[in-house]
Structure formats: C-alpha cells, structure tokens
Design a protein around this motif. Structure first.
Motif: not given
Length: 406
Positions: A101, A67-68, A65, A122, A128-129, A157, A72, A133, A63
């Motif tokens: 995802w 992509e997170r 960062n 979450l 993942v988070f 971030q 968001i 987050y 996972w």
C-alpha cells in the motif's frame, strides 16, 4: 509505474538494495509487473542496483476492502482539513504499515504531482480500486467536491461491507452446526460403537433392530469410509478448482440460494440494498443513470442481479423510463417499481432510491438477526435427536442384559 497501454497483469512486491552517489546502501520496496521495470527507475534516481528480490504476488484478494475504505475516509478527512491532495496522499503513504500500500499510494501521489487527475492514476490499479471508486472520484474532481464524494463513497462501502458480513455470518452458522453434527455422528459410529460391539458379541441374544442397523453402518464406515472420504474429497476439490470458477456453475449456485426458503429473502434484500445504495450515491454525485447502472452492475457479485442490471441499462439506452425498465425483471419487487416511478415524476429519484436502499438494508439486517434465532433451536433439536438416538441404540442391549441373562 504501469502505463495506460499496458495489459493488466498481477502486480508483484519487490525489495531492492542499491548504492547511491555517496556510496551508501539504500533499500526500499517497490511494486511492479516484473523485475526488469525496476532497473530503469533506480538508474534514473542515481542508484546502482545491488539486489532485487520478489517478496509477494499481489492478486485481487490481497487488497482488502476495509483498507480501501480506510484510505478513502482518511483522504477525505485530510482534504476537509485543507491539506493539498498530493500532500495528503504522501502522508497516507508514509504512514501506511503495509509496504504494498505504501508503494501504491506513493505512485498515485507521484502521478497527481505530475498533473494527472486522481481518478486517472487510480486506473493504473484496477485490482486495488474497483470501478465505483474511480467513477465517484472522477465526479468529485469535476464538481470540485472531492472530499464530500470520498466521504459518501466510504460510508456506502462501509454499510455494504457490514451488511455482507452479517449475511455471510447468518448463512455460515447453520452450515457450521450441521458439520459439527456430522462429525459427532461419525466419531460415535467409528470410535464408540465398535467398543460396544465387542460387548454385544458376548450376548447370546438377538440385538434390537436399531442397534443392528447402527452396527452395520459402523462396519461399513470403518471398511469403506477412508475410500469414500478420499473420493468425496477429490470430487469436492475438483469441483471447487474446475467447475466453481465457471460462470454457468456460479449461476446455478446463486440460483439455488435464491430459491431456498431460508436464504432467498436474505440474499435478495442484501443485493437490492447494494444496488439502490449505489444508484442513490451515483445520482447524488451527478452521474447519469446509465453510468450509475454500470457502476451498480460492476459492484455486484451475484450474476443474476448483474445480468438484470445490464438488461435495465439497455432499456434505458433505448429510451425506456427507469421504473418501466425495472418491471422487466422479476428480481425486483413491485414496491421498487412504484417508488422509482414516484421518484421520477417528483424529481427526487435519488431520495427514493436511498429510501429503497435503507428499506432493504433494514430487512436484510432483521432477517440476518432472526435467521440464527429461528434455526438454532431446530438445529439443536436435530443434533439432540441424532446424538440421543445413537446413545439409546448403544445402551439398549445393555438395558436388556438382565432379561437376556434370565
């Protein structure tokens, strides 16, 4: 989908094939902790399973960062455009190119559709988070400003990721150049010098001391080099696999970075920037100081700063003002204590924390940019001395050939 009572395990990505009530074959991806949990879901959907294959184990490193952060930021944009949360999550899930995802976001959308808060769904995916987050999104849900909190979280971030990337690049450059110098030296000693040694053997004269020293070093490397290389490789592999993951060894490695002249300021400023950025964001979101310090500690990879934040949090819980709690740790410079004290007395703590974050981020960026410029000429000079010295040592006997023959 995982329930709150489950113990955390590594997620796995599965691909299933099943027959629906019309006799058609359906197939899709699914993430679960094990294959047995997929069958009840397929039966509940009116599907008869044909084949379930595990495609990939999804550890923490899967996972990314970026992509997170992208998720968001896109979610915040959709919320600001007036799209309902469930619809936004479903849209992002269907548009995501990665199956893992896609499954995660669909499961989150399903949980929200069932009436659960986004921050709660979450919690099912801690790999993942991260905590920051979930905490910021929880504050956004309580205040009704989920879109603003998501944008603020994405910006924070992104800034921290950019700074970490620049710091790693600055620290990586001298290491790469040093490795190149070592490889060039070994190649010259093992491939080039032995050929010259054959020519030296025909000279009926004593070789210069520098050349003799290199010939001895070349013979030693050729005779014992493979064994030494094998032993060093095993030691490095064993250290990385056995000792490096241990906390007390990580503490030693990070303390070394904090003590080296070229890396101490860079690492310190990058850590301080991340800490104060997180504290400022949590204060602006309405979180308590204790919760903000917990979030900052959880987001830190440097164990020394993490321990310092935990001690500061304990002092805060005992009623100590924030600026006095920061005085207890030598990792935080005097300017931090002074500005935090001004922020507490003026009621503008979040603004002063943000200024500290920007100050240390700018210092870290400046140091990262100048570090390569400072080290590059030094490393080039060192490489020139090494390679030039080897070339001179190899050709020096040939230069003396005329006198030898005379």
């Amino acid at each position: 989908m995982k329930t709150e009572g489950d113990t955390p395990h590594s997620w796995r990505l599965y691909r299933w094939q099943a027959i629906d009530t019309q006799g058609s074959i359906q197939q899709d991806h699914c993430i679960e902790l094990d294959k047995a949990r997929i069958y009840p879901q397929l039966f509940a959907a009116g599907l008869q399973p044909l084949k379930i294959t595990m495609k990939q184990r999804l550890g923490k490193r899967f996972w990314k960062n970026q992509e997170r952060v992208a998720f968001i930021r896109q979610l915040a944009t959709l919320l600001q455009a007036g799209l309902p949360l469930v619809n936004g999550l479903t849209l992002l899930a269907n548009e995501h190119p990665k199956p893992a995802w896609h499954c995660v976001l669909l499961n989150i959308a399903k949980g929200v559709r069932e009436g659960k808060p986004l921050s709660v769904t979450l919690n099912y995916y801690p790999d993942v988070f991260p905590d920051i987050y979930r905490q910021i999104i929880s504050i956004g849900e309580l205040t009704g400003q989920l879109d603003k909190c998501c944008l603020q979280l994405a910006a924070q971030q992104e800034q921290q990721a950019e700074l970490r990337s620049k710091v790693k690049k600055a620290l990586r450059y001298p290491l790469i150049v040093s490795l190149i110098a070592i490889v060039v030296t070994l190649l010259m000693l093992t491939l080039v010098l032995p050929e010259f040694a054959k020519i030296y053997a025909s000279f009926d004269a004593e070789l210069p001391w520098f050349t003799r020293m290199l010939v001895v070093a070349s013979d030693a490397i050729l005779n014992s080099g493979p064994w030494l290389a094998g032993i060093l490789s095993l030691l490095c592999f064993g250290y990385w696999q056995k000792l490096h993951p241990l906390k007390h060894w990580k503490l030693r490695e990070q303390m070394l970075l904090l003590r080296l002249p070229l890396t101490s300021r860079l690492v310190t400023d990058s850590c301080l920037s991340q800490i104060f950025q997180t504290l400022a964001m949590t204060q602006q979101a309405g979180m308590t100081l204790i919760a903000g310090l917990t979030a900052a500690s959880a987001s830190m990879s440097n164990l020394h700063f993490q321990a310092a934040l935990n001690h500061i949090r304990e002092h805060i819980m005992q009623g100590t003002p924030l600026h006095k709690a920061f005085v207890q740790s030598p990792l935080f410079p005097t300017l931090c204590h002074q500005l935090i004290k001004i922020g507490e007395e003026s009621g503008a703590l979040d603004e002063l924390l943000l200024k500290l974050a920007h100050l240390h981020r700018d210092k870290a960026n400046s140091l990262a940019d100048s570090l390569a410029q400072m080290i590059e000429p030094i490393l080039m000079a060192v490489m020139g001395v090494i390679v030039g010295g080897l070339v001179i040592a190899m050709y020096l006997p040939i230069f003396q050939l005329g006198s030898v023959m005379g």
